[in-house]
Design a protein around this motif. Structure first.
Motif: not given
Length: 227
Positions: A181-187, A197-200, A203-208
Motif C-alpha cells: 500500500i502506497t501513499f503519495i503527496l506533493a508538497d 509492504r502488506r503483512g508487516v 490490514e486494518k492498521a495499514e492506513v493509520v
C-alpha cells in the motif's frame, strides 16, 4: 634689565622656539584607527550582510542527504509497533535528465532483506529490488507545477486502486495493491512516496500506519483517517 636676567630669559625662550619649529616641520600626528568591531555599519555594508544571509534560491530544492534526516529506523519501528528484520538501505541521486525537472532524490528502505550488496547511487532501471518493510522516497523538482505533475503522472499510469486522502490540508493519495500500500503527496517543490509492504502490520492498521509515517515525515500531528 640686568644682563643676568636677559641671559635667563634667553635660555627659557630658546627651547620654546625650537619646540614650535619642530612641530611645524613634522607631519600632523596620525589619527588612531577605530577597531572594526565598534564601527557602525553603513547602508552598503548592511545590504551586503543581508545579501550574504539570504539563502540561495536552489536551497529550497534540496532533499535530505541521509536517511536519519528523513526518518530514523527507530522511529519507523515505533510507528509500526513491530520489530523489523533486515537493514536500512539508502539510495541518493542528484543526477537526472534535464527535461525531467527533478533536482534530487533520496530513497530509504527500512527492514530491507540483507543482500550483502551496497545500494548503488545509480541503480539499474531494470533491477527489481526485494521488497523492504517500508520504503520512503522524497524527490525535489524545479518548481511546484513539475512536482504536482509527477503525482498526476503516477495516478494516470497506475493500475492499483486509488483513494484520495488529505493530510495537513494537503491532498494525498492511497494506492492499494496486492503486495503493498502506497501513499503519495506533493508538497511545494517536493514529492513524497511511502510504501508499506502488506503483512508487516494488520490490514486494518495499514492506513493509520501510513498516515502516521507521512505525518512524521512532514512534521505534522498524527491525523485521523477520513472515512
Amino acid at each position: 634689565m640686568s644682563r643676568v636676567l636677559r641671559k635667563c630669559l634667553a635660555v627659557l625662550v630658546l627651547p620654546v622656539i625650537l619646540l614650535l619649529s619642530g612641530c611645524t616641520e613634522n607631519e600632523e600626528p596620525e589619527v588612531p584607527e577605530v577597531p572594526r568591531g565598534t564601527e557602525e555599519p553603513t547602508g552598503d555594508a548592511e545590504a551586503t550582510e543581508a545579501s550574504d544571509a539570504t539563502p540561495e534560491p536552489t536551497s529550497t530544492l534540496d532533499v535530505p542527504f541521509e536517511c536519519s534526516e528523513l526518518m530514523t529506523a527507530g522511529r519507523v519501528v515505533q510507528i509500526l509497533q513491530t520489530s523489523l528484520d533486515g537493514e536500512t538501505q539508502r539510495v541518493y541521486n542528484e543526477d537526472f535528465l534535464e527535461d525531467s525537472g527533478r533536482t534530487g532524490r533520496l530513497t530509504c528502505r527500512y527492514g530491507a532483506p540483507v543482500s550483502g550488496r551496497t545500494a548503488s547511487p545509480s541503480p539499474s532501471p531494470d533491477a527489481e529490488p526485494e521488497k523492504a518493510a517500508v520504503e520512503i522516497a522524497v524527490s525535489s523538482y524545479v518548481d511546484e507545477e513539475t512536482a504536482t505533475g509527477r503525482i498526476d503522472t503516477t495516478l494516470g499510469s497506475t493500475s492499483r486502486d486509488v483513494e484520495p486522502q488529505t493530510i495537513g490540508g494537503k491532498e494525498g493519495y492511497l494506492l492499494t495493491g496486492d503486495g503493498e500500500i502506497t501513499f503519495i503527496l506533493a508538497d511545494g517543490v517536493r514529492t513524497y512516496v511511502i510504501a508499506l509492504r502488506r503483512g508487516v502490520v494488520p490490514e486494518k492498521a495499514e492506513v493509520v500506519v501510513m498516515l502516521d509515517l507521512a505525518a512524521e515525515m512532514l512534521g505534522l500531528d498524527s491525523p485521523t483517517p477520513e472515512s
